[in-house]
Scaffold this active site. Structure first.
Site, PDB file in Angstrom:
ATOM      1  N   VAL A   1       0.822  -1.210   0.000  1.00 38.32           N
ATOM      2  CA  VAL A   1       0.000   0.000   0.000  1.00 38.32           C
ATOM      3  C   VAL A   1       0.858   1.263   0.000  1.00 38.32           C
ATOM      4  O   VAL A   1       1.871   1.336   0.696  1.00 38.32           O
ATOM      5  CB  VAL A   1      -0.925  -0.002   1.235  1.00 38.32           C
ATOM      6  CG1 VAL A   1      -1.620   1.343   1.404  1.00 38.32           C
ATOM      7  CG2 VAL A   1      -1.950  -1.125   1.133  1.00 38.32           C
TER       8      VAL A   1
ATOM      9  N   GLY B   1      -0.055  -6.062   1.427  1.00 35.41           N
ATOM     10  CA  GLY B   1      -1.016  -6.156   0.331  1.00 35.41           C
ATOM     11  C   GLY B   1      -0.439  -6.891  -0.860  1.00 35.41           C
ATOM     12  O   GLY B   1      -1.146  -7.611  -1.570  1.00 35.41           O
TER      13      GLY B   1
ATOM     14  N   ILE C   1     -35.133   6.894 -22.670  1.00 38.53           N
ATOM     15  CA  ILE C   1     -36.431   6.241 -22.827  1.00 38.53           C
ATOM     16  C   ILE C   1     -37.503   7.321 -22.959  1.00 38.53           C
ATOM     17  O   ILE C   1     -37.414   8.377 -22.334  1.00 38.53           O
ATOM     18  CB  ILE C   1     -36.717   5.325 -21.621  1.00 38.53           C
ATOM     19  CG1 ILE C   1     -35.633   4.232 -21.524  1.00 38.53           C
ATOM     20  CG2 ILE C   1     -38.096   4.676 -21.728  1.00 38.53           C
ATOM     21  CD1 ILE C   1     -35.744   3.357 -20.290  1.00 38.53           C
TER      22      ILE C   1
ATOM     23  N   ALA D   1     -31.633   6.303 -18.204  1.00 36.60           N
ATOM     24  CA  ALA D   1     -31.762   4.892 -17.853  1.00 36.60           C
ATOM     25  C   ALA D   1     -31.500   3.982 -19.043  1.00 36.60           C
ATOM     26  O   ALA D   1     -31.162   2.807 -18.872  1.00 36.60           O
ATOM     27  CB  ALA D   1     -33.150   4.623 -17.281  1.00 36.60           C
TER      28      ALA D   1
END
EC number: 7.2.4.5
Length: 587
Positions: free
Chosen positions: A152, A195, A418, A458
């Site tokens: 890290v 890590g 839409i 959407a």
């Protein structure tokens, strides 16, 4: 070659598209200018950190050099090259990632960028690693790590180490992949503490360079395990003494421990290239179907050149184009057997082939749609790129049939959203949009999405977008890509319309609000363009127009490499449904 099932369904399918009549030089120039800007950003990100020559002087290859020796020539498809959601100064998340063939098999490959902080974990890297495991899981292909990770980056640990999708999450994902029978193979170089250590130990097979090590903690961490809570001169001298001592001894977890003692390391190699050959060796042991097993036709190139796309896809999103011309430049012999042609005319759905392998194709139609949709007043005109009732119903059916027949899907998206208004609500568009999400989520088939131009509202989700974590293998954009919840003008109107009315009624100057609206419009434009889409991961790569086919090939071949389930060709319903509609309904 040549012995294929049901040739009357899958061979000599209808050809689509037309030859380019006249090149659009201005459009081509604009698109290629944006592509060149992306290329330059990639070059800068790859060159950041230590110079290649300096890395090579240490006896190491760089991440890109390792990938070049690992992956078969011509098969590398980079992903998330510019992904940098938290703005790291080096322009990346310090890994190199993509799809490539290793010893004849498509794999997701992730390499630590050892030019940057010795391959440390930096902000955004965990998310990129999770996307790699998503791709491997969705395509059911091996995940290969070329690891050289110093752990890290401590001064930003709060952005790297913790959180639900943080530094430890990829280790759980590696466990999940193993449980699903998807091997994770790692070749480790250099020092990999903490890590880096868990990144080393979590895969299925560990192959190591003779100078590599992996450990719960490195020497520096060991020296600070009993802190005073502050650093004074005495403690500083103790730290310096520790460094002097450890500089003369091996760091914890070296080969003599994890090869000789624990046996965690399967093989150890003396050379950089040896580790890569070891990876190839173990990838070679993994299952893979011969693609001929799944072919329905001989592989063929598209009938038209990909370079035509520079003239055929306008950068100006107010201009329409013929989607069949795009399809004709991406799929074998420019063939498409269309599902319910004429019904739901805002969408094209159908069967196509990629190197002889069947895929489903879903794409937006552009331009005006006369006397459509049916739920509006007579003489209404629909707008291509928008979704209406019939198109949503058709896509639900098509995705469901592709899922039943176990066919991967390629989505080509260029949508403004839409349809809205009470007519649209009465026509059940809200429910049908979510129905399509449900159909996609339950399909359990690999899907690949191209945001050719606009991804809006959407519709960006429901058209196979990257939000479908369990089905979307990866997504790409182009120099024409623009992704935003709505266009800037609409957003500015929605946000400031009442303020304008109120100020005008009060006799106030409207210019300050007009300025705010224009600033918002410009911000929407800037933040939705290809560069930002790549940096934030709204798409996984910005791809040159004439290289899209290569990603379609990689996706399709990977999807058929070792699928979880199969539908025999003679038991498929979709090709028969197409034929039935053409024969009994359309006429």
């Amino acid at each position: 070659m040549g012995f294929y099932s049901m040739p009357r369904y899958f061979q000599n399918m209808p050809q689509v598209g037309k030859p380019l009549k006249k090149a659009d030089a201005a459009n081509e120039e604009q698109l290629k200018k944006i592509e060149e800007e992306i290329h330059q950003l990639i070059k800068e990100a790859q060159e950041a950190g230590k110079a290649d020559a300096d890395v090579n002087k240490r006896g190491e290859l760089t991440a890109l050099q390792r990938i070049e020796k690992l992956v078969e020539p011509g098969s590398w498809r980079p992903l998330n090259t510019l992904f940098n959601p938290q703005g790291n100064k080096n322009g990346s998340v310090a890994i190199v990632k993509g799809l490539g063939r290793v010893n004849g098999k498509w794999c997701v490959v992730v390499a630590s960028d050892n030019k940057k902080l010795a391959g440390a974990w930096v902000p955004g890297q965990a998310e990129c690693l999770l996307r790699a495991s998503d791709t491997a899981k969705t395509l059911h292909v091996p995940l290969v790590y070329v690891l050289n990770c110093s752990g890290v980056k401590f001064d930003e640990q709060e952005k790297v180490y913790p959180n639900r999708r943080g530094g430890g999450t990829p280790f759980f994902r590696n466990a999940e992949l193993n449980q699903l029978g998807i091997p994770v193979i790692v070749g480790i170089y250099g020092t990999n503490p903490a890590g880096g250590g868990y990144h080393s130990i979590s895969p299925t097979v560990i192959i190591a360079h003779e100078k590599a090590n992996m450990a719960v903690g490195g020497a520096g961490i060991m020296g600070g395990m009993n802190p005073k809570g502050h650093v004074d001169l005495e403690y500083a001298n103790e730290i310096a003494d520790m460094v002097d001592r450890t500089g003369k001894t091996e760091p914890p977890g070296a080969v003599d421990i994890h090869y000789t003692e624990t046996g965690f390391m399967r093989e150890v190699y003396a050379s950089e290239e040896g580790v890569l050959e070891g990876i190839k060796k173990y990838v070679g042991m993994l299952p893979k179907y011969d693609p001929e097993f799944f072919r329905v036709d001989d592989p063929k190139a598209p009938a038209f050149p990909a370079d035509d796309l520079y003239s055929m896809v306008p950068l100006n999103d107010k201009r329409a184009y013929d989607i069949y011309n795009v399809i004709a430049r991406l799929f074998d012999n420019s063939e498409l057997h269309e599902y319910k042609k004429g019904y739901g005319p805002e969408m094209v759905t159908g069967l196509a082939k990629v190197n002889g392998l069947l895929v489903g194709v879903v794409a937006n139609v552009q331009g005006l749609l006369m006397n459509y949709p049916e739920y509006k007043a007579a003489g209404s005109v629909g707008i291509g790129g928008k979704l209406y009732r019939q198109g949503l119903v058709k896509m639900n059916e098509f995705v469901t049939l592709c899922a039943r027949d176990r066919l991967p899907i390629v989505w080509i998206q260029d949508t403004t959203g839409i349809d809205v208004g009470n007519d649209a609500e009465k026509a059940e568009l809200l429910g049908l949009g979510q129905s399509l999400i449900y159909s996609i989520q339950t399909s359990h088939i690999p899907q690949f999405e191209i945001t050719l131009r606009k991804g809006t509202a959407a519709a960006h989700y429901v058209l196979g977008g990257p939000q479908g974590n369990d089905t979307n293998a990866f997504s790409i954009g182009t120099a024409a890509t623009e992704i935003a919840v709505m266009n800037g003008e609409t957003a500015a109107t929605a946000m400031y319309s009442r303020r304008l009315a109120k100020d005008r009624k009060a006799g106030k100057d409207l210019q300050p609000t007009i300025d705010k609206m224009n600033n918002l419009i410009q911000a929407f434009y800037t933040k939705s363009r290809p560069k930002v889409c790549a940096e934030l991961g709204l798409v996984d790569e910005i791809v040159d127009m004439n290289k899209i086919r290569g990603y379609v090939e990689a996706f399709t071949e990977a999807a058929y490499q070792n699928p979880e389930s199969i539908c025999p060709f003679h038991q498929m319903i979709l090709p028969r449904a197409i034929r039935e509609f053409e024969t009994f309904v359309k006429k």
